[in-house]
Design a protein around this motif. Structure first.
Motif, PDB file in Angstrom:
ATOM      1  N   THR A  78      37.277  38.999  37.576  1.00 57.50           N
ATOM      2  CA  THR A  78      37.075  38.785  36.146  1.00 57.50           C
ATOM      3  C   THR A  78      36.948  40.172  35.517  1.00 57.50           C
ATOM      4  O   THR A  78      36.906  41.179  36.231  1.00 57.50           O
ATOM      5  CB  THR A  78      35.783  37.991  35.877  1.00 57.50           C
ATOM      6  OG1 THR A  78      34.683  38.751  36.374  1.00 57.50           O
ATOM      7  CG2 THR A  78      35.833  36.619  36.536  1.00 57.50           C
ATOM      8  N   GLU A  79      36.836  40.220  34.178  1.00 51.26           N
ATOM      9  CA  GLU A  79      36.758  41.513  33.489  1.00 51.26           C
ATOM     10  C   GLU A  79      35.555  42.339  33.952  1.00 51.26           C
ATOM     11  O   GLU A  79      35.618  43.555  33.986  1.00 51.26           O
ATOM     12  CB  GLU A  79      36.627  41.323  31.969  1.00 51.26           C
ATOM     13  CG  GLU A  79      37.793  40.653  31.318  1.00 51.26           C
ATOM     14  CD  GLU A  79      37.705  39.124  31.284  1.00 51.26           C
ATOM     15  OE1 GLU A  79      38.429  38.530  30.490  1.00 51.26           O
ATOM     16  OE2 GLU A  79      36.928  38.529  32.064  1.00 51.26           O
ATOM     17  N   LEU A  80      34.453  41.674  34.269  1.00 56.26           N
ATOM     18  CA  LEU A  80      33.239  42.411  34.641  1.00 56.26           C
ATOM     19  C   LEU A  80      32.955  42.372  36.142  1.00 56.26           C
ATOM     20  O   LEU A  80      31.826  42.577  36.578  1.00 56.26           O
ATOM     21  CB  LEU A  80      32.039  41.895  33.840  1.00 56.26           C
ATOM     22  CG  LEU A  80      32.146  42.183  32.330  1.00 56.26           C
ATOM     23  CD1 LEU A  80      30.985  41.567  31.576  1.00 56.26           C
ATOM     24  CD2 LEU A  80      32.222  43.673  32.054  1.00 56.26           C
ATOM     25  N   ARG A 101      41.100  40.668  33.880  1.00 56.14           N
ATOM     26  CA  ARG A 101      41.185  39.537  34.809  1.00 56.14           C
ATOM     27  C   ARG A 101      42.492  39.641  35.579  1.00 56.14           C
ATOM     28  O   ARG A 101      43.530  39.953  35.000  1.00 56.14           O
ATOM     29  CB  ARG A 101      41.187  38.209  34.044  1.00 56.14           C
ATOM     30  CG  ARG A 101      39.878  37.830  33.440  1.00 56.14           C
ATOM     31  CD  ARG A 101      40.029  36.691  32.438  1.00 56.14           C
ATOM     32  NE  ARG A 101      40.790  35.552  32.942  1.00 56.14           N
ATOM     33  CZ  ARG A 101      40.265  34.538  33.625  1.00 56.14           C
ATOM     34  NH1 ARG A 101      38.977  34.501  33.887  1.00 56.14           N
ATOM     35  NH2 ARG A 101      41.027  33.542  34.030  1.00 56.14           N
ATOM     36  N   GLY A 102      42.411  39.382  36.868  1.00 52.13           N
ATOM     37  CA  GLY A 102      43.641  39.398  37.648  1.00 52.13           C
ATOM     38  C   GLY A 102      43.345  39.459  39.129  1.00 52.13           C
ATOM     39  O   GLY A 102      42.194  39.358  39.559  1.00 52.13           O
ATOM     40  N   VAL A 130      44.241  48.796  41.875  1.00 54.05           N
ATOM     41  CA  VAL A 130      45.413  48.240  41.212  1.00 54.05           C
ATOM     42  C   VAL A 130      45.180  46.736  41.073  1.00 54.05           C
ATOM     43  O   VAL A 130      44.850  46.059  42.052  1.00 54.05           O
ATOM     44  CB  VAL A 130      46.710  48.505  42.019  1.00 54.05           C
ATOM     45  CG1 VAL A 130      47.911  47.854  41.352  1.00 54.05           C
ATOM     46  CG2 VAL A 130      46.931  49.998  42.192  1.00 54.05           C
ATOM     47  N   VAL A 131      45.320  46.241  39.834  1.00 61.72           N
ATOM     48  CA  VAL A 131      45.069  44.830  39.539  1.00 61.72           C
ATOM     49  C   VAL A 131      46.318  44.236  38.897  1.00 61.72           C
ATOM     50  O   VAL A 131      46.957  44.873  38.064  1.00 61.72           O
ATOM     51  CB  VAL A 131      43.855  44.683  38.587  1.00 61.72           C
ATOM     52  CG1 VAL A 131      43.617  43.233  38.209  1.00 61.72           C
ATOM     53  CG2 VAL A 131      42.609  45.294  39.213  1.00 61.72           C
ATOM     54  N   LEU A 132      46.641  43.019  39.285  1.00 65.98           N
ATOM     55  CA  LEU A 132      47.780  42.311  38.705  1.00 65.98           C
ATOM     56  C   LEU A 132      47.256  41.152  37.868  1.00 65.98           C
ATOM     57  O   LEU A 132      46.718  40.187  38.401  1.00 65.98           O
ATOM     58  CB  LEU A 132      48.704  41.783  39.807  1.00 65.98           C
ATOM     59  CG  LEU A 132      49.971  41.071  39.331  1.00 65.98           C
ATOM     60  CD1 LEU A 132      50.903  42.048  38.620  1.00 65.98           C
ATOM     61  CD2 LEU A 132      50.684  40.428  40.506  1.00 65.98           C
ATOM     62  N   PRO A 133      47.385  41.251  36.528  1.00 67.61           N
ATOM     63  CA  PRO A 133      46.926  40.149  35.679  1.00 67.61           C
ATOM     64  C   PRO A 133      47.799  38.915  35.872  1.00 67.61           C
ATOM     65  O   PRO A 133      48.959  39.033  36.278  1.00 67.61           O
ATOM     66  CB  PRO A 133      47.070  40.672  34.254  1.00 67.61           C
ATOM     67  CG  PRO A 133      47.618  42.036  34.345  1.00 67.61           C
ATOM     68  CD  PRO A 133      47.957  42.340  35.759  1.00 67.61           C
ATOM     69  N   LYS A 134      47.237  37.742  35.561  1.00 66.34           N
ATOM     70  CA  LYS A 134      48.039  36.521  35.592  1.00 66.34           C
ATOM     71  C   LYS A 134      49.146  36.659  34.557  1.00 66.34           C
ATOM     72  O   LYS A 134      48.914  37.126  33.450  1.00 66.34           O
ATOM     73  CB  LYS A 134      47.183  35.307  35.237  1.00 66.34           C
ATOM     74  CG  LYS A 134      46.368  34.788  36.367  1.00 66.34           C
ATOM     75  CD  LYS A 134      45.695  33.495  35.948  1.00 66.34           C
ATOM     76  CE  LYS A 134      45.025  32.838  37.127  1.00 66.34           C
ATOM     77  NZ  LYS A 134      44.306  31.634  36.724  1.00 66.34           N
ATOM     78  N   SER A 140      47.184  38.511  26.411  1.00 71.09           N
ATOM     79  CA  SER A 140      45.782  38.533  25.970  1.00 71.09           C
ATOM     80  C   SER A 140      44.975  39.622  26.679  1.00 71.09           C
ATOM     81  O   SER A 140      43.939  40.047  26.196  1.00 71.09           O
ATOM     82  CB  SER A 140      45.130  37.171  26.171  1.00 71.09           C
ATOM     83  OG  SER A 140      45.075  36.856  27.548  1.00 71.09           O
ATOM     84  N   ILE A 141      45.447  40.093  27.823  1.00 71.69           N
ATOM     85  CA  ILE A 141      44.757  41.139  28.586  1.00 71.69           C
ATOM     86  C   ILE A 141      44.548  42.376  27.717  1.00 71.69           C
ATOM     87  O   ILE A 141      43.484  42.962  27.689  1.00 71.69           O
ATOM     88  CB  ILE A 141      45.579  41.542  29.842  1.00 71.69           C
ATOM     89  CG1 ILE A 141      45.633  40.401  30.843  1.00 71.69           C
ATOM     90  CG2 ILE A 141      45.050  42.806  30.489  1.00 71.69           C
ATOM     91  CD1 ILE A 141      44.388  40.084  31.585  1.00 71.69           C
TER      92      ILE A 141
END
Length: 163
Positions: A78-80, A101-102, A130-134, A140-141
């Motif tokens: 999640t973001e946090l 989020r991702g 490294v994060v991959l958002p949905k 919206s990210i």
């Protein structure tokens, strides 16, 4: 900027647009999480003592094992969600958060053996994760994030209020 209300604890999300959303429109692809230029760890006089990807007794970001095109096995953030904790030689500890989020694609294990990379090359070899958002959320990210120009305005306001 000021993640979780902590002054100057800023993070940077470097985005790569690599997926088509509609005719001629690109979506957000991978996101690289780094320390932003005003983060206390990047200020002079700070020395990084340790970096720990062990978030809790049951969760280590180093245990993240991703496979295949659909990135099976990736930890969802999640973001946090905390990514790691960094201790400096002056006794301060900083928790680094995902900010988006991702799915966690990778953490930078090179900074474990060479923590100076975080300070010397924060936006390249000193990245944190490294994060991959949905795909559906890629638009919206970016809404909660500042552009480089907006961030520079935040830094300018900070300088003006402290002088």
């Amino acid at each position: 900027a000021d993640v979780k209300g902590r002054p100057c604890e800023d993070f940077c999300v470097l985005q790569h647009s690599n997926r088509r959303v509609g005719p001629g429109r690109l979506g957000i692809g991978i996101c690289v999480i780094t320390l932003a230029e005003a983060h206390p760890l990047l200020q002079s006089g700070k020395t990084i003592k340790s970096i720990n990807y062990q978030i809790s007794a049951n969760c280590s970001r180093l245990q993240n094992k991703v496979s295949g095109k659909s990135k099976r096995g990736a930890q969802f953030l999640t973001e946090l969600a905390p990514l790691c904790r960094i201790s400096s030689s002056d006794g301060e500890e900083y928790t680094i958060y995902s900010c988006i989020r991702g799915r966690l694609i990778e953490v930078n294990e090179n900074i474990l053996s060479n923590p100076a990379l975080l300070q010397e090359k924060p936006s390249t070899e000193g990245y944190i994760a490294v994060v991959l958002p949905k795909f559906e959320e890629s638009k919206s990210i970016t809404q909660g994030l500042l552009t480089q120009k907006e961030y520079e305005e935040v830094l300018l306001k900070r300088r003006n209020s402290s002088s």
